[in-house]
Design an enzyme around this catalytic site. Structure first.
Site, short mmCIF file in Angstrom:
data_model
loop_
_atom_site.label_atom_id
_atom_site.label_comp_id
_atom_site.label_asym_id
_atom_site.label_seq_id
_atom_site.Cartn_x
_atom_site.Cartn_y
_atom_site.Cartn_z
N ARG A 1 0.86 -1.19 0.00
CA ARG A 1 0.00 0.00 0.00
C ARG A 1 0.90 1.24 0.00
NH1 ARG A 1 -4.09 2.03 4.84
NH2 ARG A 1 -2.34 3.34 5.44
N TYR B 1 -3.84 11.47 6.53
CA TYR B 1 -3.93 10.05 6.83
C TYR B 1 -2.75 9.24 6.27
CZ TYR B 1 -5.23 5.23 6.63
OH TYR B 1 -5.20 3.88 6.77
N ASP C 1 -5.17 3.70 0.07
CA ASP C 1 -6.35 3.90 0.94
C ASP C 1 -6.78 5.36 0.87
OD1 ASP C 1 -8.28 3.83 2.87
OD2 ASP C 1 -7.02 2.88 4.42
N HIS D 1 -9.45 6.44 2.46
CA HIS D 1 -9.94 6.67 3.81
C HIS D 1 -11.18 7.58 3.84
CE1 HIS D 1 -8.89 6.34 8.22
NE2 HIS D 1 -8.54 5.17 7.73
N GLU E 1 -9.05 1.94 -1.83
CA GLU E 1 -9.83 1.50 -0.67
C GLU E 1 -10.67 2.66 -0.13
OE1 GLU E 1 -7.21 -0.16 2.24
OE2 GLU E 1 -8.53 0.42 3.87
N GLU F 1 -13.96 -1.90 6.03
CA GLU F 1 -13.35 -1.96 7.37
C GLU F 1 -14.18 -1.29 8.44
OE1 GLU F 1 -9.60 0.11 6.46
OE2 GLU F 1 -10.18 1.61 7.94
N ARG G 1 -13.69 -5.83 2.59
CA ARG G 1 -12.57 -5.62 3.52
C ARG G 1 -12.98 -5.64 4.98
NH1 ARG G 1 -8.02 -3.84 4.12
NH2 ARG G 1 -8.50 -2.05 5.40
N GLU H 1 -4.39 -7.63 4.63
CA GLU H 1 -3.54 -6.54 5.11
C GLU H 1 -2.66 -7.04 6.27
OE1 GLU H 1 -5.73 -3.32 6.88
OE2 GLU H 1 -4.13 -1.88 6.52
N TRP I 1 -12.68 11.40 8.45
CA TRP I 1 -11.33 10.95 8.70
C TRP I 1 -11.23 9.50 8.25
CZ3 TRP I 1 -8.75 7.08 11.39
CH2 TRP I 1 -7.34 7.18 11.35
O1 KDG Z 1 -8.59 2.19 13.57
C1 KDG Z 1 -8.53 2.77 12.32
C2 KDG Z 1 -7.47 2.07 11.49
O2 KDG Z 1 -7.63 0.70 11.53
C3 KDG Z 1 -7.52 2.51 10.07
O3 KDG Z 1 -7.32 3.89 10.00
C4 KDG Z 1 -6.47 1.78 9.26
O4 KDG Z 1 -7.62 2.36 7.26
C5 KDG Z 1 -6.87 1.63 7.84
C6 KDG Z 1 -6.30 0.49 7.12
O5 KDG Z 1 -6.70 0.30 5.97
O6 KDG Z 1 -5.49 -0.22 7.68
MG MG Z 2 -8.33 1.46 5.45
#
Ligand code: KDG
Ligand code: MG
Length: 402
Positions: free
Chosen positions: A147, A159, A210, A212, A236, A262, A283, A339, A402
């Site tokens: 990544r 991030y 990612d 995010h 992602e 996630e 995911r 991951e 975030w």
């Molecule tokens: O707790 C939040 C994290 O797990 C996250 O920010 C990590 O996005 C993330 C990832 O893909 O590992």
């Molecule tokens: Mg993530």
């Protein structure tokens, strides 16, 4: 095989972890991960106050029945706190079942469907040269998938930056720290990052990224199109994942593969994404999505629609969750990638694990159960330490995803 004790261990070896310990009348001990980053004690209380009293006296071998009892019996459905607590119980019972059978959990799930589990690591950099240097480090260690995240010029903090600590850890402050965001700067920067990595390392390694949850659907469509020449493995969470319908628009505009899940905690949260084939990788994590029993139903649904797994494996999931994910990955026919962020050193004083990494692939090992033990005495040396995830504001001061 009655459960005689169920207790919650909260510890902070490098970061906070919540671990459920379940013991049977025969002295078999199972562990489950109940860590929900930044909201750890909510799950600890849910378990301690509401689930542990229900577990004592139950038959440890009845995993599905216990899952249904805890889920339907609560009346209140889904949500990360509930689903993380149920996941911890579920995983601990799979651990016990494996130990009683003398088999690793993956054997109980149908056996190995592959020889190893492809994992991706995280390379990041404050600028592109730093990212390229760290990327080389991953290749040197054998990673086949990486990544890539880079600081965005013009944004003070965003991030995905590890700060060079090795393991990326976003939960830093005893009060939330503040990140900054401006979509236009980001959208111009990311294609340059991908171009630089492809120019330096070619196309023989998988690149992931990612987003995010920071874009609108049409912005995400633009990002996907702009990255197509660099053939990402996936982008992602391009938009906030709670709107499954948003992915219809993204899907119409780009062939860049998409991974989501996630922050979602049940099969109902990904139903549209999967059945309308709006994503390529689901995911969800074994720790936040009801455990092995529920996640494998999600994977079975995904298999019908050509969607693969790409389990969340951030460092805020404990080695217990990581092991559980690897057992499920190994036995899942539509597995995609896992991951692997790893854990900070002190975690190894509290948890002992038998999973291994070799040349880009992981294996859960062949110890009975999950192959992870918790040292409760060591855990007591690392008391809980409140940490928050950051908040994110646009340059005009407005709170952003975030
Ligand atoms: O707790 C939040 C994290 O797990 C996250 O920010 C990590 O996005 C993330 C990832 O893909 O590992
Ligand atoms: Mg993530």
């Amino acid at each position: 095989m009655k459960i005689t004790d169920a207790r919650v261990v909260v510890s902070s070896p490098g970061r906070n972890y919540v671990t459920l310990v379940v013991e049977t009348e025969d002295g078999v001990v199972g562990v489950g991960d109940a860590t929900l980053n930044g909201r750890e004690l909510a799950v600890a209380a849910y378990l301690q106050e509401h689930l542990c009293p229900l577990l004592v006296g139950r038959d440890a071998s009845r995993i599905e029945d216990t899952w249904q009892y805890l889920y339907k019996g609560a009346y209140w459905r889904r949500g990360p706190v509930t689903m993380t607590a149920i996941a911890a119980v579920d995983v601990a019972l799979w651990d016990i079942k494996g130990k009683v059978a003398g088999l690793p959990v993956y054997q109980l799930l149908g056996g190995a469907a592959r020889d190893g589990v492809l994992v991706y690591g995280h390379a990041d950099g404050q600028d592109v040269p730093e990212l390229l240097e760290r990327f080389q480090g991953y290749l040197d260690r054998g990673y086949k998938a990486v990544r890539i995240q880079s600081a965005v010029p013009g944004l003070a903090k965003t991030y995905g930056m590890s700060g060079g600590a090795g393991v990326y850890e976003p939960a830093k402050g005893s009060l939330p720290q503040q990140d900054s965001w401006e979509t236009t700067l980001y959208l111009d920067h990311v294609p340059e990052v991908f171009r630089a990595v492809r120019e330096e390392f070619g196309y023989g390694v998988h690149l992931l990224h990612d987003v995010h949850h920071r874009l609108t659907p049409v912005e995400a469509a633009r990002l996907g199109k702009s990255l197509e020449p660099y053939r990402p493995f996936w982008i992602e969470d391009p938009t906030p994942a709670e709107s499954q319908e948003a992915y219809r628009l993204i899907r119409q505009h780009t062939t860049t593969p998409i991974a989501v899940g996630e922050v979602l905690s049940s099969i109902w949260d990904v139903e549209t994404l999967i059945t309308e084939r709006l994503i390529d990788y689901v995911r969800c994590s074994v720790a936040h999505t009801g455990g092995i029993s529920h996640l494998r139903k999600i994977y079975a649904l995904a298999e019908l629609y050509g969607v693969r797994s790409g389990a969340h494996g951030a460092g805020d999931l404990s080695p217990v969750a990581h092991a559980a994910a690897l057992h499920l990955d190994l036995a899942t026919s539509n597995f995609g990638v896992q991951e692997n962020m790893g854990h900070l050193d002190p975690a190894g004083e509290v948890f002992r694990w038998s999973y291994t990494f070799d040349d880009g692939y992981m294996h859960p090992g062949d110890a009975p159960g999950l192959g992870v033990e918790l040292d409760e005495e060591a855990a007591a040396r690392f008391p809980y330490d409140r940490r928050y995830l950051p908040v994110n504001r646009r340059l005009d001061g407005a709170v952003h995803d975030w």
